[in-house]
Motif scaffolding. Structure first.
Motif, PDB file in Angstrom:
ATOM      1  N   MET A 140       0.850  -1.242  -0.158  1.00 19.55           N
ATOM      2  CA  MET A 140      -0.033  -0.171  -0.024  1.00 19.55           C
ATOM      3  C   MET A 140       0.747   1.157   0.130  1.00 19.55           C
ATOM      4  SD  MET A 140      -2.915   1.330  -0.185  1.00 19.55           S
ATOM      5  CE  MET A 140      -4.501   1.099   0.449  1.00 19.55           C
ATOM      6  N   THR A 141       1.971   1.205   0.893  1.00 18.63           N
ATOM      7  CA  THR A 141       2.955   2.359   0.718  1.00 18.63           C
ATOM      8  C   THR A 141       3.559   2.649  -0.585  1.00 18.63           C
ATOM      9  OG1 THR A 141       3.657   1.453   2.776  1.00 18.63           O
ATOM     10  CG2 THR A 141       4.632   3.222   2.142  1.00 18.63           C
ATOM     11  N   ASN A 142       3.767   2.095  -1.352  1.00 15.52           N
ATOM     12  CA  ASN A 142       4.352   2.194  -2.752  1.00 15.52           C
ATOM     13  C   ASN A 142       3.199   2.598  -3.683  1.00 15.52           C
ATOM     14  OD1 ASN A 142       6.910   1.338  -2.284  1.00 15.52           O
ATOM     15  ND2 ASN A 142       6.774  -0.534  -2.938  1.00 15.52           N
ATOM     16  N   LYS A 143       2.105   2.177  -3.395  1.00 18.33           N
ATOM     17  CA  LYS A 143       0.903   2.721  -4.169  1.00 18.33           C
ATOM     18  C   LYS A 143       0.566   4.052  -3.924  1.00 18.33           C
ATOM     19  CE  LYS A 143      -1.749  -1.510  -5.817  1.00 18.33           C
ATOM     20  NZ  LYS A 143      -2.847  -2.124  -6.028  1.00 18.33           N
ATOM     21  N   ASP A 195      -5.097   6.578 -15.763  1.00 28.09           N
ATOM     22  CA  ASP A 195      -4.450   5.099 -15.265  1.00 28.09           C
ATOM     23  C   ASP A 195      -4.236   5.153 -13.796  1.00 28.09           C
ATOM     24  OD1 ASP A 195      -3.982   4.552 -17.979  1.00 28.09           O
ATOM     25  OD2 ASP A 195      -1.906   4.495 -17.702  1.00 28.09           O
ATOM     26  N   GLN A 196      -4.219   6.285 -13.062  1.00 25.54           N
ATOM     27  CA  GLN A 196      -4.334   6.434 -11.701  1.00 25.54           C
ATOM     28  C   GLN A 196      -5.678   6.981 -11.240  1.00 25.54           C
ATOM     29  OE1 GLN A 196      -2.023   5.403  -9.364  1.00 25.54           O
ATOM     30  NE2 GLN A 196      -0.894   4.446 -11.242  1.00 25.54           N
ATOM     31  N   LYS A 197      -6.612   6.903 -12.010  1.00 20.99           N
ATOM     32  CA  LYS A 197      -7.961   7.362 -11.568  1.00 20.99           C
ATOM     33  C   LYS A 197      -8.121   8.697 -10.824  1.00 20.99           C
ATOM     34  CE  LYS A 197      -9.412   2.578 -11.116  1.00 20.99           C
ATOM     35  NZ  LYS A 197      -9.611   1.438 -10.436  1.00 20.99           N
ATOM     36  N   LEU A 198      -7.289   9.369 -11.378  1.00 22.78           N
ATOM     37  CA  LEU A 198      -7.503  10.938 -11.174  1.00 22.78           C
ATOM     38  C   LEU A 198      -8.253  11.770 -12.039  1.00 22.78           C
ATOM     39  CD1 LEU A 198      -3.644  11.799 -10.088  1.00 22.78           C
ATOM     40  CD2 LEU A 198      -5.609  11.305  -8.583  1.00 22.78           C
ATOM     41  N   VAL A 199      -8.423  11.167 -13.337  1.00 21.31           N
ATOM     42  CA  VAL A 199      -9.404  11.827 -14.437  1.00 21.31           C
ATOM     43  C   VAL A 199     -10.005  10.587 -15.071  1.00 21.31           C
ATOM     44  CG1 VAL A 199      -7.802  13.966 -14.624  1.00 21.31           C
ATOM     45  CG2 VAL A 199      -7.780  12.084 -16.235  1.00 21.31           C
ATOM     46  N   LYS A 200     -11.080  11.149 -15.591  1.00 18.37           N
ATOM     47  CA  LYS A 200     -11.990  10.050 -16.309  1.00 18.37           C
ATOM     48  C   LYS A 200     -12.267  10.871 -17.608  1.00 18.37           C
ATOM     49  CE  LYS A 200     -16.495  11.392 -14.057  1.00 18.37           C
ATOM     50  NZ  LYS A 200     -17.257  11.056 -13.137  1.00 18.37           N
ATOM     51  N   ALA A 209       2.579   6.284  -2.520  1.00 20.13           N
ATOM     52  CA  ALA A 209       3.578   7.166  -3.098  1.00 20.13           C
ATOM     53  C   ALA A 209       3.579   7.374  -4.591  1.00 20.13           C
ATOM     54  CB  ALA A 209       5.132   6.375  -2.751  1.00 20.13           C
ATOM     55  N   GLU A 210       3.174   6.288  -5.205  1.00 20.89           N
ATOM     56  CA  GLU A 210       3.073   6.543  -6.663  1.00 20.89           C
ATOM     57  C   GLU A 210       2.043   7.467  -7.048  1.00 20.89           C
ATOM     58  OE1 GLU A 210       1.901   3.941 -10.560  1.00 20.89           O
ATOM     59  OE2 GLU A 210       2.802   2.887  -8.761  1.00 20.89           O
ATOM     60  N   PHE A 211       0.948   7.417  -6.332  1.00 20.63           N
ATOM     61  CA  PHE A 211      -0.226   8.299  -6.446  1.00 20.63           C
ATOM     62  C   PHE A 211       0.197   9.771  -6.104  1.00 20.63           C
ATOM     63  CE2 PHE A 211      -3.764  10.510  -4.232  1.00 20.63           C
ATOM     64  CZ  PHE A 211      -4.783  10.482  -5.115  1.00 20.63           C
ATOM     65  N   PHE A 212       0.851  10.121  -5.107  1.00 19.24           N
ATOM     66  CA  PHE A 212       1.249  11.396  -4.717  1.00 19.24           C
ATOM     67  C   PHE A 212       2.164  12.109  -5.800  1.00 19.24           C
ATOM     68  CE2 PHE A 212      -0.942  10.865  -0.731  1.00 19.24           C
ATOM     69  CZ  PHE A 212      -1.903  11.996  -0.842  1.00 19.24           C
ATOM     70  N   SER A 213       3.026  11.262  -6.359  1.00 21.58           N
ATOM     71  CA  SER A 213       4.077  11.376  -7.162  1.00 21.58           C
ATOM     72  C   SER A 213       3.342  12.395  -8.465  1.00 21.58           C
ATOM     73  CB  SER A 213       4.777  10.395  -7.754  1.00 21.58           C
ATOM     74  OG  SER A 213       4.268   9.570  -8.510  1.00 21.58           O
ATOM     75  N   LEU A 214       2.286  11.735  -8.737  1.00 24.21           N
ATOM     76  CA  LEU A 214       1.585  12.312  -9.998  1.00 24.21           C
ATOM     77  C   LEU A 214       1.140  13.792  -9.620  1.00 24.21           C
ATOM     78  CD1 LEU A 214      -1.047   9.594 -10.816  1.00 24.21           C
ATOM     79  CD2 LEU A 214       1.084  10.227 -12.186  1.00 24.21           C
ATOM     80  N   PHE A 215       1.099  14.370  -8.644  1.00 21.42           N
ATOM     81  CA  PHE A 215       1.088  15.711  -8.061  1.00 21.42           C
ATOM     82  C   PHE A 215       2.234  16.392  -7.839  1.00 21.42           C
ATOM     83  CE2 PHE A 215      -2.645  13.478  -6.179  1.00 21.42           C
ATOM     84  CZ  PHE A 215      -3.601  14.399  -6.562  1.00 21.42           C
ATOM     85  N   SER A 216       3.293  15.873  -8.329  1.00 21.43           N
ATOM     86  CA  SER A 216       4.459  16.625  -8.148  1.00 21.43           C
ATOM     87  C   SER A 216       5.091  17.262  -9.558  1.00 21.43           C
ATOM     88  CB  SER A 216       5.735  15.506  -7.784  1.00 21.43           C
ATOM     89  OG  SER A 216       5.953  14.675  -8.746  1.00 21.43           O
ATOM     90  N   ASP A 217       4.180  17.211 -10.520  1.00 23.16           N
ATOM     91  CA  ASP A 217       4.620  17.320 -12.029  1.00 23.16           C
ATOM     92  C   ASP A 217       3.689  18.835 -12.131  1.00 23.16           C
ATOM     93  OD1 ASP A 217       5.840  17.044 -14.686  1.00 23.16           O
ATOM     94  OD2 ASP A 217       3.819  17.554 -15.198  1.00 23.16           O
TER      95      ASP A 217
END
Length: 90
Positions: A1-4, A54-59, A6-14
């Protein structure tokens, strides 16, 4: 869960993805309108939207020959709005 997470929040770093997400706070939009409003190429915008989708932030919703993109749900809206609110605090 931790890696997922981290991956989720990394999308907000761009910055490019944040531009796209904040534009979608106003409602759905096509790739071309997102690209124009964010001063991006259509190719780059499509690539970033695919990552976000892919990370379900947009549809996406297809209407005729156009895809309309929007935030996936209110959770995404809240994350962005809380980030903006946090940065606005003095």
């Amino acid at each position: 869960m931790t890696n997922k997470l981290a991956e989720f929040f990394s999308l907000f770093s761009d910055g490019t993805r944040i531009k796209i997400l904040t534009q979608l706070l106003d409602g759905e939009a096509t790739v071309s309108s997102i690209a124009a409003n964010c001063e991006l190429t259509i190719s780059n915008t499509s690539h970033q939207l695919r990552l976000l989708k892919d990370q379900k932030l947009v549809k996406a919703r297809k209407e005729g020959k156009y895809n309309y993109y929007s935030l996936d749900d209110d959770h995404v809206r809240v994350i962005i709005e809380y980030g903006i609110e946090h940065l606005s605090e003095k």
